[in-house]
Design a protein around this motif. Structure first.
Motif, PDB file in Angstrom:
ATOM      1  N   ALA A 150     -15.432  -1.365  20.861  1.00 37.04           N
ATOM      2  CA  ALA A 150     -16.491  -0.393  21.155  1.00 37.04           C
ATOM      3  C   ALA A 150     -17.786  -0.813  20.465  1.00 37.04           C
ATOM      4  N   VAL A 151     -18.912  -0.554  21.140  1.00 36.58           N
ATOM      5  CA  VAL A 151     -20.234  -0.857  20.585  1.00 36.58           C
ATOM      6  C   VAL A 151     -21.042   0.432  20.573  1.00 36.58           C
ATOM      7  N   ILE A 152     -21.606   0.786  19.438  1.00 36.10           N
ATOM      8  CA  ILE A 152     -22.331   2.047  19.305  1.00 36.10           C
ATOM      9  C   ILE A 152     -23.677   1.806  18.629  1.00 36.10           C
ATOM     10  N   THR A 153     -24.551   2.801  18.743  1.00 37.90           N
ATOM     11  CA  THR A 153     -25.763   2.889  17.926  1.00 37.90           C
ATOM     12  C   THR A 153     -25.614   4.125  17.051  1.00 37.90           C
ATOM     13  N   ALA A 154     -26.655   4.426  16.290  1.00 41.94           N
ATOM     14  CA  ALA A 154     -26.593   5.614  15.448  1.00 41.94           C
ATOM     15  C   ALA A 154     -26.509   6.891  16.270  1.00 41.94           C
ATOM     16  N   ASN A 155     -26.863   6.818  17.563  1.00 39.02           N
ATOM     17  CA  ASN A 155     -26.885   8.019  18.398  1.00 39.02           C
ATOM     18  C   ASN A 155     -25.689   8.143  19.332  1.00 39.02           C
ATOM     19  N   GLY A 156     -24.839   7.115  19.375  1.00 32.45           N
ATOM     20  CA  GLY A 156     -23.664   7.256  20.216  1.00 32.45           C
ATOM     21  C   GLY A 156     -23.177   5.958  20.816  1.00 32.45           C
ATOM     22  N   LEU A 157     -22.079   6.069  21.574  1.00 33.65           N
ATOM     23  CA  LEU A 157     -21.443   4.933  22.219  1.00 33.65           C
ATOM     24  C   LEU A 157     -22.341   4.380  23.323  1.00 33.65           C
ATOM     25  N   ILE A 158     -22.453   3.048  23.383  1.00 35.67           N
ATOM     26  CA  ILE A 158     -23.262   2.439  24.446  1.00 35.67           C
ATOM     27  C   ILE A 158     -22.446   1.514  25.345  1.00 35.67           C
TER      28      ILE A 158
END
Length: 294
Positions: A150-158
Motif C-alpha cells: 500500500a502507498v499512502i500520503t498523510a491524507n490517505g491511501l493513494i
C-alpha cells in the motif's frame, strides 16, 4: 636724432604708465555708475562668456545625462536581477514550506502506523499521459519494497506498488482505470460497517467508486471509508476518503458509493509505502493436541 627719439619713447612710456595707474585707481573707487568704456568692456566680456558658457554647459550637461542614463540602466539591470532572484527564493521558500508540512504530516502518520512498517519515499517521475494512473518513487527492492504494498500520503491511501525495481518502484493510483485495480474497503457506519470494493474512478466528478455494497446497507453522506484489510494485501484502517453520494447499481441488487479521496491525486510529492505486518497465529493454533506449545 636717435637720442631724441629715444627720449620721446621714454616720455610716452612714462605717460602711459601714469595714465594706466590713474585708470586703475579710478576703477577701484566705489562708484554708483561705471564709465562707458568700462560698461562696454564688461558687456563685451559678458557676452563672450555667455556665448562660450552656454555651449559648454550644454555639452557638459549632455555627457552628464548620458552618464546618469548609463547609471540608471545599470541600476535597473541590477534591480531586475535582484527581483528575479527574489522570485526564485520565494518559490523555493514556498516549496520548502510545502515539503516541510508534508513531511511533518507524514511523520505524524508514521507514528500512527507503528503497527505497520512504513517507508518514506519521494515521487521522482510521472507520465503526463497517464497522470491519474501511475507514478514513480525513489525506493525499490533494495529498500524492501515489493509489489502490492500500500502507498499512502498523510491524507490517505493513494494506491499500491505495481512493480518494484532495485532502486525505484512504479505505483498504481486508486484513480487508475485498470479493471484489475480493486481494493477491499469498509464504510464506517454509526452502528455497523459495510464492505465493498473500490473499482474505478469517475474523472468528471473526481470521485472513487465503491461498488458491491449490499442494497439494504444504510450508507450516508459524510461517512468515512477505510481499507478493510480483508483483501489479504493492504493493512486495515488506512483512510481512503468520505462518502459524498450513493446510487443504486445496475439491476438494483447492490449500491455504488462515490468517495471523495482524502489525498490529492493530482499533487503528490512525498509518500509512504506501508508493509503489512505478518499475521500472528492464534495461540490455540500454536498448541499441539496435548496442549503443549509448538
Amino acid at each position: 636724432m636717435p637720442q631724441f627719439f629715444m627720449n620721446k619713447r621714454l616720455i610716452i612710456l612714462l605717460v602711459s604708465i601714469i595714465i594706466l595707474v590713474a585708470l586703475i585707481g579710478f576703477s577701484l573707487k566705489e562708484r554708483d555708475q561705471l564709465s562707458w568704456p568700462e560698461q562696454f568692456i564688461k558687456d563685451t566680456t559678458g557676452w563672450v562668456q555667455s556665448a562660450v558658457s552656454r555651449p559648454t554647459h550644454y555639452v557638459a550637461g549632455f555627457f552628464e545625462n548620458l552618464q546618469d542614463l548609463q547609471n540608471t540602466y545599470t541600476e535597473n539591470k541590477e534591480l531586475k536581477k535582484r527581483l528575479d532572484e527574489l522570485a526564485r527564493l520565494e518559490s523555493e521558500v514556498q516549496m520548502l514550506k510545502k515539503d516541510n508540512k508534508e513531511l511533518k504530516e507524514i511523520l505524524g502518520k508514521k507514528d500512527s502506523l507503528s503497527e505497520f512498517e512504513p517507508k518514506q519515499a519521494t515521487v521522482i517521475g510521472r507520465n503526463p499521459d497517464r497522470w491519474n494512473e501511475l507514478l514513480t518513487i525513489n525506493k525499490g527492492t533494495k529498500d524492501g519494497i515489493v509489489s502490492d504494498m500500500a502507498v499512502i500520503t498523510a491524507n490517505g491511501l493513494i494506491g499500491k506498488v505495481k512493480s518494484a525495481q532495485p532502486f525505484t518502484s512504479t505505483v498504481q493510483l486508486l484513480s487508475s482505470m485498470d479493471p484489475t485495480n480493486r481494493i477491499s474497503a469498509e464504510i464506517q457506519g454509526k452502528e455497523e460497517s459495510y464492505f465493498g470494493l473500490i473499482e474505478g474512478y469517475d474523472k468528471d466528478k473526481g470521485l472513487l467508486m465503491l461498488k458491491r455494497i449490499p442494497a439494504e446497507a444504510k450508507v450516508e453522506k459524510g461517512q468515512n471509508v477505510i481499507s478493510s484489510g480483508k483483501g489479504g494485501v493492504f493493512p486495515k484502517n488506512l483512510p481512503i476518503g468520505k462518502v459524498v453520494e450513493v446510487a443504486p447499481a445496475e439491476y438494483g441488487l447492490t449500491q455504488t458509493a462515490y468517495i471523495k479521496p482524502g489525498a490529492n491525486f493530482y499533487d503528490i510529492e512525498h509518500v509512504m509505502v506501508v508493509k503489512r505486518s505478518a499475521l500472528k497465529p492464534e495461540l490455540e493454533d500454536m498448541m499441539d493436541d496435548k496442549g503443549e506449545e509448538l
